[in-house]
Design an enzyme around this catalytic site. Structure first.
Site, PDB file in Angstrom:
ATOM      1  N   ASN A 205       1.566  -3.381  -4.627  1.00 36.78           N
ATOM      2  CA  ASN A 205       1.387  -2.796  -3.296  1.00 36.78           C
ATOM      3  C   ASN A 205      -0.021  -2.198  -3.252  1.00 36.78           C
ATOM      4  O   ASN A 205      -0.767  -2.257  -4.232  1.00 36.78           O
ATOM      5  CB  ASN A 205       2.503  -1.779  -2.979  1.00 36.78           C
ATOM      6  CG  ASN A 205       2.497  -0.588  -3.927  1.00 36.78           C
ATOM      7  OD1 ASN A 205       1.490  -0.275  -4.555  1.00 36.78           O
ATOM      8  ND2 ASN A 205       3.626   0.080  -4.053  1.00 36.78           N
ATOM      9  N   GLU A 208      -0.896   0.459  -5.866  1.00 36.13           N
ATOM     10  CA  GLU A 208      -1.110  -0.101  -7.212  1.00 36.13           C
ATOM     11  C   GLU A 208      -2.470  -0.784  -7.306  1.00 36.13           C
ATOM     12  O   GLU A 208      -3.225  -0.572  -8.266  1.00 36.13           O
ATOM     13  CB  GLU A 208       0.042  -1.059  -7.561  1.00 36.13           C
ATOM     14  CG  GLU A 208       1.342  -0.306  -7.846  1.00 36.13           C
ATOM     15  CD  GLU A 208       2.625  -1.066  -7.519  1.00 36.13           C
ATOM     16  OE1 GLU A 208       3.703  -0.516  -7.788  1.00 36.13           O
ATOM     17  OE2 GLU A 208       2.570  -2.180  -6.963  1.00 36.13           O
ATOM     18  N   ASP A 281      10.559  -5.437  -4.184  1.00 31.25           N
ATOM     19  CA  ASP A 281      11.371  -6.284  -5.074  1.00 31.25           C
ATOM     20  C   ASP A 281      11.745  -7.586  -4.355  1.00 31.25           C
ATOM     21  O   ASP A 281      11.687  -8.681  -4.926  1.00 31.25           O
ATOM     22  CB  ASP A 281      12.669  -5.570  -5.490  1.00 31.25           C
ATOM     23  CG  ASP A 281      12.418  -4.249  -6.209  1.00 31.25           C
ATOM     24  OD1 ASP A 281      11.360  -4.109  -6.847  1.00 31.25           O
ATOM     25  OD2 ASP A 281      13.300  -3.372  -6.125  1.00 31.25           O
TER      26      ASP A 281
HETATM   27  N1  ATP Z   1       7.659   0.023   7.559  1.00 34.18           N
HETATM   28  C1  ATP Z   1       7.733  -1.300   7.420  1.00 34.18           C
HETATM   29  N2  ATP Z   1       7.849  -2.125   8.490  1.00 34.18           N
HETATM   30  C2  ATP Z   1       7.948  -3.438   8.367  1.00 34.18           C
HETATM   31  N3  ATP Z   1       7.892  -4.101   7.186  1.00 34.18           N
HETATM   32  C3  ATP Z   1       7.750  -3.361   6.085  1.00 34.18           C
HETATM   33  C4  ATP Z   1       7.667  -1.931   6.127  1.00 34.18           C
HETATM   34  N4  ATP Z   1       7.546  -1.483   4.864  1.00 34.18           N
HETATM   35  C5  ATP Z   1       7.554  -2.576   4.066  1.00 34.18           C
HETATM   36  N5  ATP Z   1       7.669  -3.715   4.793  1.00 34.18           N
HETATM   37  C6  ATP Z   1       7.706  -5.088   4.287  1.00 34.18           C
HETATM   38  O1  ATP Z   1       8.053  -5.059   2.908  1.00 34.18           O
HETATM   39  C7  ATP Z   1       6.949  -5.518   2.099  1.00 34.18           C
HETATM   40  C8  ATP Z   1       6.904  -4.752   0.794  1.00 34.18           C
HETATM   41  O2  ATP Z   1       6.807  -3.370   1.076  1.00 34.18           O
HETATM   42  P1  ATP Z   1       5.818  -2.383   0.312  1.00 34.18           P
HETATM   43  O3  ATP Z   1       4.420  -2.814   0.528  1.00 34.18           O
HETATM   44  O4  ATP Z   1       6.222  -1.021   0.748  1.00 34.18           O
HETATM   45  O5  ATP Z   1       6.212  -2.662  -1.209  1.00 34.18           O
HETATM   46  P2  ATP Z   1       6.471  -1.652  -2.407  1.00 34.18           P
HETATM   47  O6  ATP Z   1       5.662  -0.420  -2.206  1.00 34.18           O
HETATM   48  O7  ATP Z   1       6.277  -2.397  -3.660  1.00 34.18           O
HETATM   49  O8  ATP Z   1       8.008  -1.314  -2.213  1.00 34.18           O
HETATM   50  P3  ATP Z   1       9.066  -0.838  -3.334  1.00 34.18           P
HETATM   51  O9  ATP Z   1       8.279  -0.418  -4.535  1.00 34.18           O
HETATM   52  O10 ATP Z   1       9.814   0.278  -2.651  1.00 34.18           O
HETATM   53  O11 ATP Z   1       9.941  -1.999  -3.586  1.00 34.18           O
HETATM   54  C9  ATP Z   1       5.717  -5.343   2.994  1.00 34.18           C
HETATM   55  O12 ATP Z   1       4.673  -6.187   2.578  1.00 34.18           O
HETATM   56  C10 ATP Z   1       6.295  -5.716   4.352  1.00 34.18           C
HETATM   57  O13 ATP Z   1       6.443  -7.122   4.449  1.00 34.18           O
HETATM   58 MG    MG Z   2       6.780  -2.202  -5.665  1.00 36.57          MG
END
Ligand code: ATP
Ligand code: MG
Length: 344
Positions: A205, A208, A281
Protein backbone atom coordinates in the site's frame (compact mmCIF):
# COMPACT_ATOMS: atom_id res chain seq x y z
CA UNK A 1 -6.98 -1.38 -22.81
CA UNK A 2 -10.37 -1.96 -21.30
CA UNK A 3 -11.94 -3.95 -18.51
CA UNK A 4 -11.77 -7.71 -19.21
CA UNK A 5 -15.25 -8.99 -20.04
CA UNK A 6 -14.58 -12.65 -19.46
CA UNK A 7 -13.26 -14.00 -16.19
CA UNK A 8 -11.54 -17.41 -16.26
CA UNK A 9 -13.08 -19.78 -13.72
CA UNK A 10 -9.73 -20.25 -11.88
CA UNK A 11 -10.88 -23.66 -10.63
CA UNK A 12 -8.04 -25.70 -12.07
CA UNK A 13 -5.36 -23.44 -10.57
CA UNK A 14 -3.32 -24.29 -7.48
CA UNK A 15 -1.91 -21.55 -5.29
CA UNK A 16 0.41 -21.57 -2.28
CA UNK A 17 0.05 -18.86 0.38
CA UNK A 18 3.05 -18.28 2.62
CA UNK A 19 2.97 -15.97 5.59
CA UNK A 20 1.48 -14.97 8.92
CA UNK A 21 -2.08 -16.08 9.68
CA UNK A 22 -3.88 -13.79 12.14
CA UNK A 23 -7.00 -14.48 14.22
CA UNK A 24 -9.51 -11.64 13.90
CA UNK A 25 -11.70 -11.83 16.98
CA UNK A 26 -14.91 -9.79 16.69
CA UNK A 27 -16.59 -9.16 20.01
CA UNK A 28 -20.14 -7.80 19.65
CA UNK A 29 -21.61 -5.87 22.55
CA UNK A 30 -24.57 -3.66 23.40
CA UNK A 31 -23.88 -0.23 24.98
CA UNK A 32 -25.65 0.15 28.36
CA UNK A 33 -24.51 3.26 30.23
CA UNK A 34 -21.49 5.23 31.37
CA UNK A 35 -19.42 3.53 34.02
CA UNK A 36 -19.17 4.94 37.56
CA UNK A 37 -15.61 3.55 37.81
CA UNK A 38 -14.07 5.50 34.95
CA UNK A 39 -15.21 7.71 32.06
CA UNK A 40 -15.91 4.73 29.83
CA UNK A 41 -18.91 2.97 28.35
CA UNK A 42 -20.21 -0.22 29.93
CA UNK A 43 -21.12 -2.78 27.28
CA UNK A 44 -23.05 -6.01 27.57
CA UNK A 45 -21.38 -8.90 25.78
CA UNK A 46 -23.60 -10.35 23.05
CA UNK A 47 -21.49 -12.69 20.96
CA UNK A 48 -18.04 -13.27 19.56
CA UNK A 49 -16.56 -14.95 16.54
CA UNK A 50 -13.12 -15.52 15.07
CA UNK A 51 -12.37 -14.68 11.46
CA UNK A 52 -9.35 -15.47 9.33
CA UNK A 53 -6.94 -12.54 9.01
CA UNK A 54 -3.54 -11.89 7.46
CA UNK A 55 -2.25 -14.79 5.35
CA UNK A 56 -5.32 -16.80 6.36
CA UNK A 57 -7.51 -14.08 4.82
CA UNK A 58 -5.46 -14.23 1.61
CA UNK A 59 -6.03 -18.01 1.55
CA UNK A 60 -9.80 -17.65 2.05
CA UNK A 61 -9.98 -14.92 -0.59
CA UNK A 62 -8.23 -17.17 -3.08
CA UNK A 63 -10.52 -20.12 -2.27
CA UNK A 64 -13.62 -17.96 -2.83
CA UNK A 65 -12.42 -17.40 -6.39
CA UNK A 66 -12.05 -21.09 -7.20
CA UNK A 67 -8.48 -22.44 -7.05
CA UNK A 68 -7.14 -25.03 -4.64
CA UNK A 69 -5.04 -23.39 -1.94
CA UNK A 70 -2.30 -24.56 0.44
CA UNK A 71 -1.22 -22.43 3.39
CA UNK A 72 2.37 -22.43 4.65
CA UNK A 73 2.73 -20.69 7.99
CA UNK A 74 2.58 -20.97 11.75
CA UNK A 75 0.06 -20.42 14.53
CA UNK A 76 0.28 -21.08 18.25
CA UNK A 77 -0.81 -24.29 19.91
CA UNK A 78 -3.72 -22.39 21.45
CA UNK A 79 -7.47 -21.91 21.09
CA UNK A 80 -7.24 -19.21 18.43
CA UNK A 81 -4.69 -21.20 16.42
CA UNK A 82 -6.96 -24.25 16.49
CA UNK A 83 -9.97 -22.14 15.50
CA UNK A 84 -8.05 -20.66 12.55
CA UNK A 85 -7.13 -24.17 11.41
CA UNK A 86 -10.78 -25.22 11.72
CA UNK A 87 -12.02 -22.24 9.65
CA UNK A 88 -9.43 -22.86 6.95
CA UNK A 89 -10.17 -26.59 6.93
CA UNK A 90 -13.90 -25.88 6.57
CA UNK A 91 -13.02 -23.80 3.49
CA UNK A 92 -11.00 -26.73 2.13
CA UNK A 93 -7.70 -24.88 2.38
CA UNK A 94 -4.86 -27.43 2.63
CA UNK A 95 -3.32 -26.82 6.07
CA UNK A 96 -0.90 -29.75 6.11
CA UNK A 97 1.98 -27.21 6.13
CA UNK A 98 0.49 -25.01 8.85
CA UNK A 99 2.54 -25.65 11.97
CA UNK A 100 1.26 -25.23 15.52
CA UNK A 101 4.13 -23.88 17.63
CA UNK A 102 4.20 -24.71 21.34
CA UNK A 103 4.60 -21.74 23.74
CA UNK A 104 3.76 -19.29 21.00
CA UNK A 105 0.72 -17.01 20.88
CA UNK A 106 -1.37 -16.92 17.72
CA UNK A 107 -1.39 -13.24 16.68
CA UNK A 108 -4.92 -12.06 17.51
CA UNK A 109 -6.64 -8.74 16.84
CA UNK A 110 -9.67 -8.32 19.05
CA UNK A 111 -12.13 -5.70 17.87
CA UNK A 112 -14.86 -4.66 20.26
CA UNK A 113 -17.92 -3.64 18.26
CA UNK A 114 -20.72 -1.78 20.01
CA UNK A 115 -24.15 -1.44 18.44
CA UNK A 116 -27.66 -0.53 19.53
CA UNK A 117 -28.96 -2.76 16.77
CA UNK A 118 -27.22 -5.51 14.82
CA UNK A 119 -27.03 -3.31 11.76
CA UNK A 120 -24.48 -0.61 12.48
CA UNK A 121 -21.70 -1.94 14.66
CA UNK A 122 -19.14 0.66 15.70
CA UNK A 123 -15.59 -0.34 16.57
CA UNK A 124 -14.79 1.11 20.00
CA UNK A 125 -11.56 -0.65 20.88
CA UNK A 126 -8.93 -2.92 19.37
CA UNK A 127 -6.60 -5.08 21.42
CA UNK A 128 -3.67 -6.83 19.72
CA UNK A 129 -2.37 -9.99 21.37
CA UNK A 130 1.07 -10.79 19.98
CA UNK A 131 3.68 -13.50 20.39
CA UNK A 132 6.64 -12.37 22.47
CA UNK A 133 9.09 -13.59 19.84
CA UNK A 134 8.99 -14.05 16.05
CA UNK A 135 8.32 -17.46 14.47
CA UNK A 136 11.36 -19.51 15.61
CA UNK A 137 14.16 -20.26 13.16
CA UNK A 138 13.42 -24.02 13.16
CA UNK A 139 9.81 -23.40 12.05
CA UNK A 140 10.92 -20.88 9.43
CA UNK A 141 13.39 -23.36 7.98
CA UNK A 142 10.75 -26.09 8.03
CA UNK A 143 8.16 -24.08 6.17
CA UNK A 144 10.66 -22.80 3.59
CA UNK A 145 11.83 -26.40 3.06
CA UNK A 146 8.26 -27.60 2.59
CA UNK A 147 7.60 -24.83 0.09
CA UNK A 148 10.71 -25.72 -1.91
CA UNK A 149 9.76 -29.40 -1.91
CA UNK A 150 6.15 -28.86 -2.96
CA UNK A 151 6.70 -25.88 -5.31
CA UNK A 152 6.06 -28.02 -8.41
CA UNK A 153 2.44 -28.46 -7.30
CA UNK A 154 1.63 -24.76 -7.56
CA UNK A 155 0.85 -22.37 -10.40
CA UNK A 156 1.55 -19.37 -8.18
CA UNK A 157 2.85 -18.40 -4.76
CA UNK A 158 1.49 -15.46 -2.73
CA UNK A 159 3.55 -14.28 0.21
CA UNK A 160 1.68 -12.34 2.88
CA UNK A 161 4.01 -10.72 5.42
CA UNK A 162 2.43 -9.38 8.61
CA UNK A 163 5.76 -9.15 10.42
CA UNK A 164 5.26 -12.07 12.82
CA UNK A 165 8.34 -13.76 11.42
CA UNK A 166 7.27 -16.44 8.92
CA UNK A 167 8.57 -14.30 6.06
CA UNK A 168 12.31 -13.92 6.57
CA UNK A 169 15.55 -14.90 4.84
CA UNK A 170 14.52 -18.58 4.37
CA UNK A 171 11.28 -17.79 2.52
CA UNK A 172 13.01 -14.94 0.67
CA UNK A 173 15.64 -17.32 -0.68
CA UNK A 174 13.10 -19.96 -1.81
CA UNK A 175 10.82 -17.33 -3.38
CA UNK A 176 13.71 -15.80 -5.35
CA UNK A 177 14.87 -19.27 -6.45
CA UNK A 178 11.37 -20.16 -7.64
CA UNK A 179 10.99 -16.85 -9.48
CA UNK A 180 14.28 -17.53 -11.26
CA UNK A 181 12.77 -20.76 -12.62
CA UNK A 182 9.76 -18.84 -13.95
CA UNK A 183 7.32 -19.42 -11.08
CA UNK A 184 4.74 -16.70 -10.52
CA UNK A 185 5.55 -15.21 -7.10
CA UNK A 186 3.72 -12.21 -5.60
CA UNK A 187 4.70 -10.58 -2.30
CA UNK A 188 2.46 -8.35 -0.18
CA UNK A 189 5.42 -6.79 1.63
CA UNK A 190 6.02 -5.08 4.95
CA UNK A 191 9.83 -4.94 5.18
CA UNK A 192 13.05 -6.69 4.12
CA UNK A 193 12.65 -6.28 0.35
CA UNK A 194 16.36 -7.00 -0.03
CA UNK A 195 15.57 -10.67 0.70
CA UNK A 196 13.73 -10.94 -2.63
CA UNK A 197 15.00 -10.68 -6.17
CA UNK A 198 13.30 -11.02 -9.54
CA UNK A 199 9.90 -12.04 -8.19
CA UNK A 200 6.83 -11.34 -10.31
CA UNK A 201 5.20 -8.55 -8.33
CA UNK A 202 4.95 -6.60 -5.10
CA UNK A 203 1.62 -5.27 -3.82
CA UNK A 204 2.46 -2.65 -1.14
CA UNK A 205 0.00 0.00 0.00
CA UNK A 206 1.08 3.63 -0.17
CA UNK A 207 2.38 3.70 3.40
CA UNK A 208 4.56 0.66 2.76
CA UNK A 209 5.91 2.07 -0.51
CA UNK A 210 6.67 5.38 1.25
CA UNK A 211 8.59 3.55 3.97
CA UNK A 212 10.59 1.52 1.43
CA UNK A 213 11.79 4.62 -0.41
CA UNK A 214 11.99 6.91 2.64
CA UNK A 215 9.40 9.57 1.78
CA UNK A 216 6.26 10.80 3.56
CA UNK A 217 3.19 8.75 2.59
CA UNK A 218 1.01 11.85 2.10
CA UNK A 219 3.34 13.03 -0.68
CA UNK A 220 2.50 9.94 -2.73
CA UNK A 221 -1.05 11.19 -3.41
CA UNK A 222 0.69 13.19 -6.13
CA UNK A 223 1.07 11.20 -9.37
CA UNK A 224 4.59 12.48 -10.06
CA UNK A 225 5.87 11.63 -6.59
CA UNK A 226 4.20 8.19 -6.73
CA UNK A 227 5.82 7.47 -10.08
CA UNK A 228 9.25 8.56 -8.81
CA UNK A 229 8.92 6.30 -5.75
CA UNK A 230 7.87 3.36 -7.94
CA UNK A 231 10.77 3.88 -10.33
CA UNK A 232 13.20 3.87 -7.39
CA UNK A 233 11.75 0.69 -5.96
CA UNK A 234 11.69 -1.12 -9.31
CA UNK A 235 15.35 -0.19 -9.83
CA UNK A 236 16.26 -2.42 -6.86
CA UNK A 237 15.29 -5.48 -8.91
CA UNK A 238 13.06 -7.11 -6.30
CA UNK A 239 10.19 -7.47 -8.78
CA UNK A 240 8.98 -7.07 -12.36
CA UNK A 241 5.72 -5.27 -11.52
CA UNK A 242 4.73 -3.03 -8.68
CA UNK A 243 1.03 -2.80 -7.81
CA UNK A 244 0.45 0.04 -5.35
CA UNK A 245 -2.86 -0.09 -3.48
CA UNK A 246 -4.02 3.47 -2.75
CA UNK A 247 -7.06 3.03 -0.48
CA UNK A 248 -9.95 5.14 -1.75
CA UNK A 249 -7.78 6.35 -4.65
CA UNK A 250 -7.75 2.87 -6.20
CA UNK A 251 -4.52 1.37 -7.52
CA UNK A 252 -1.49 2.14 -9.66
CA UNK A 253 0.75 -0.23 -11.58
CA UNK A 254 4.32 0.14 -12.81
CA UNK A 255 6.85 -2.13 -14.49
CA UNK A 256 7.61 -4.26 -17.53
CA UNK A 257 5.82 -3.43 -20.76
CA UNK A 258 3.83 -0.56 -19.26
CA UNK A 259 3.88 3.15 -20.16
CA UNK A 260 6.66 4.82 -18.15
CA UNK A 261 4.21 7.04 -16.27
CA UNK A 262 2.34 4.03 -14.88
CA UNK A 263 -1.24 2.84 -15.23
CA UNK A 264 -3.97 3.56 -12.68
CA UNK A 265 -7.56 2.70 -11.82
CA UNK A 266 -9.96 4.62 -9.63
CA UNK A 267 -11.53 2.78 -6.69
CA UNK A 268 -14.31 0.42 -7.70
CA UNK A 269 -17.80 -0.08 -6.29
CA UNK A 270 -20.82 2.14 -5.91
CA UNK A 271 -22.09 1.11 -2.47
CA UNK A 272 -21.16 2.51 0.92
CA UNK A 273 -17.66 1.65 2.17
CA UNK A 274 -18.16 -0.19 5.47
CA UNK A 275 -14.84 -1.75 6.46
CA UNK A 276 -11.59 -1.52 4.53
CA UNK A 277 -9.63 -3.97 6.69
CA UNK A 278 -8.27 -6.87 4.69
CA UNK A 279 -8.92 -5.19 1.31
CA UNK A 280 -5.19 -5.43 0.60
CA UNK A 281 -5.36 -9.22 1.15
CA UNK A 282 -8.16 -9.46 -1.40
CA UNK A 283 -6.14 -7.33 -3.82
CA UNK A 284 -3.06 -9.57 -3.57
CA UNK A 285 -5.18 -12.71 -3.98
CA UNK A 286 -7.15 -11.51 -7.01
CA UNK A 287 -4.10 -9.94 -8.70
CA UNK A 288 -2.06 -13.15 -8.40
CA UNK A 289 -4.89 -15.35 -9.59
CA UNK A 290 -5.58 -13.14 -12.60
CA UNK A 291 -1.91 -13.32 -13.63
CA UNK A 292 -1.95 -17.10 -13.11
CA UNK A 293 -5.13 -17.27 -15.21
CA UNK A 294 -3.34 -15.60 -18.13
CA UNK A 295 -4.27 -11.93 -17.80
CA UNK A 296 -1.68 -9.22 -18.39
CA UNK A 297 -0.69 -7.06 -15.42
CA UNK A 298 -3.07 -4.12 -16.22
CA UNK A 299 -6.08 -6.46 -16.52
CA UNK A 300 -5.01 -8.22 -13.33
CA UNK A 301 -5.01 -4.82 -11.59
CA UNK A 302 -8.54 -4.10 -12.84
CA UNK A 303 -9.73 -7.46 -11.49
CA UNK A 304 -7.95 -6.91 -8.14
CA UNK A 305 -9.49 -3.44 -7.85
CA UNK A 306 -12.98 -4.81 -8.59
CA UNK A 307 -12.59 -7.58 -5.99
CA UNK A 308 -11.34 -5.12 -3.35
CA UNK A 309 -14.26 -2.81 -4.14
CA UNK A 310 -16.61 -5.69 -3.26
CA UNK A 311 -15.04 -6.56 0.11
CA UNK A 312 -14.85 -2.97 1.43
CA UNK A 313 -18.64 -2.90 1.41
CA UNK A 314 -18.80 -5.70 4.00
CA UNK A 315 -18.15 -5.74 7.72
CA UNK A 316 -14.97 -7.39 8.91
CA UNK A 317 -12.44 -9.06 6.65
CA UNK A 318 -14.46 -10.54 3.81
CA UNK A 319 -14.08 -12.53 0.61
CA UNK A 320 -15.31 -11.78 -2.90
CA UNK A 321 -16.90 -14.91 -4.37
CA UNK A 322 -16.26 -15.55 -8.08
CA UNK A 323 -19.84 -14.68 -9.24
CA UNK A 324 -19.68 -11.35 -7.34
CA UNK A 325 -16.34 -10.56 -8.97
CA UNK A 326 -17.69 -11.38 -12.41
CA UNK A 327 -20.69 -9.11 -11.78
CA UNK A 328 -18.46 -6.30 -10.45
CA UNK A 329 -16.41 -6.31 -13.66
CA UNK A 330 -19.38 -4.88 -15.57
CA UNK A 331 -19.25 -1.63 -13.59
CA UNK A 332 -15.61 -1.38 -12.52
CA UNK A 333 -13.47 1.50 -13.82
CA UNK A 334 -11.11 0.99 -16.77
CA UNK A 335 -7.38 1.69 -16.46
CA UNK A 336 -5.94 5.06 -17.47
CA UNK A 337 -2.40 6.38 -17.64
CA UNK A 338 -1.50 7.61 -14.17
CA UNK A 339 -2.29 11.32 -13.94
CA UNK A 340 -4.02 11.33 -17.36
CA UNK A 341 -7.66 10.93 -18.36
CA UNK A 342 -7.24 7.91 -20.66
CA UNK A 343 -5.06 4.90 -21.35
CA UNK A 344 -4.25 4.74 -25.05
N1 ATP B 1 -12.27 3.64 1.08
C1 ATP B 1 -12.21 2.87 0.00
N2 ATP B 1 -13.08 3.01 -1.03
C2 ATP B 1 -13.04 2.23 -2.10
N3 ATP B 1 -12.13 1.25 -2.30
C3 ATP B 1 -11.22 1.07 -1.34
C4 ATP B 1 -11.20 1.84 -0.14
N4 ATP B 1 -10.19 1.41 0.63
C5 ATP B 1 -9.60 0.40 -0.05
N5 ATP B 1 -10.20 0.19 -1.25
C6 ATP B 1 -9.84 -0.80 -2.26
O1 ATP B 1 -9.06 -1.82 -1.65
C7 ATP B 1 -7.71 -1.80 -2.18
C8 ATP B 1 -6.72 -2.15 -1.09
O2 ATP B 1 -6.87 -1.25 -0.01
P1 ATP B 1 -5.65 -0.57 0.75
O3 ATP B 1 -4.87 0.25 -0.20
O4 ATP B 1 -6.26 0.09 1.93
O5 ATP B 1 -4.79 -1.84 1.15
P2 ATP B 1 -4.08 -2.21 2.53
O6 ATP B 1 -3.70 -0.97 3.24
O7 ATP B 1 -3.02 -3.18 2.23
O8 ATP B 1 -5.26 -2.93 3.31
P3 ATP B 1 -5.14 -4.03 4.48
O9 ATP B 1 -3.73 -4.02 4.96
O10 ATP B 1 -6.16 -3.57 5.49
O11 ATP B 1 -5.54 -5.32 3.87
C9 ATP B 1 -7.55 -0.39 -2.77
O12 ATP B 1 -6.53 -0.37 -3.74
C10 ATP B 1 -8.94 -0.16 -3.34
O13 ATP B 1 -9.10 -0.89 -4.54
MG1 MG C 1 -1.87 -4.58 3.25
Amino acid sequence: MTVPTDLPDFQGLRVAVVGDPIADLYLHAHPRRLSREAPVMVLRHLSERIGAGGAANVARNLRALGPSVSLFGAVGRDTNGRELARILGADEVDISCLSHIADWTTPTKTRVLAALSRRFPQQVLRIDREPSRPVPASSRAELAGQLRERAGEFDAVVISDYEYGAVASEVGAVASELAATGKLVVLDPRRDLELFSGITALTPNVEELARFVGVEAARLDDAGALRAAAVRLLADGACRWLLVTRGNLGMALFGEGLPAEGVAVEASGSGEVTDVSGAGDTAAAAFTLSLAGGFGAPEAMVVANAASGVVVMENGTAVCPWPDLKAALSTTPAPVRLGRPSYT
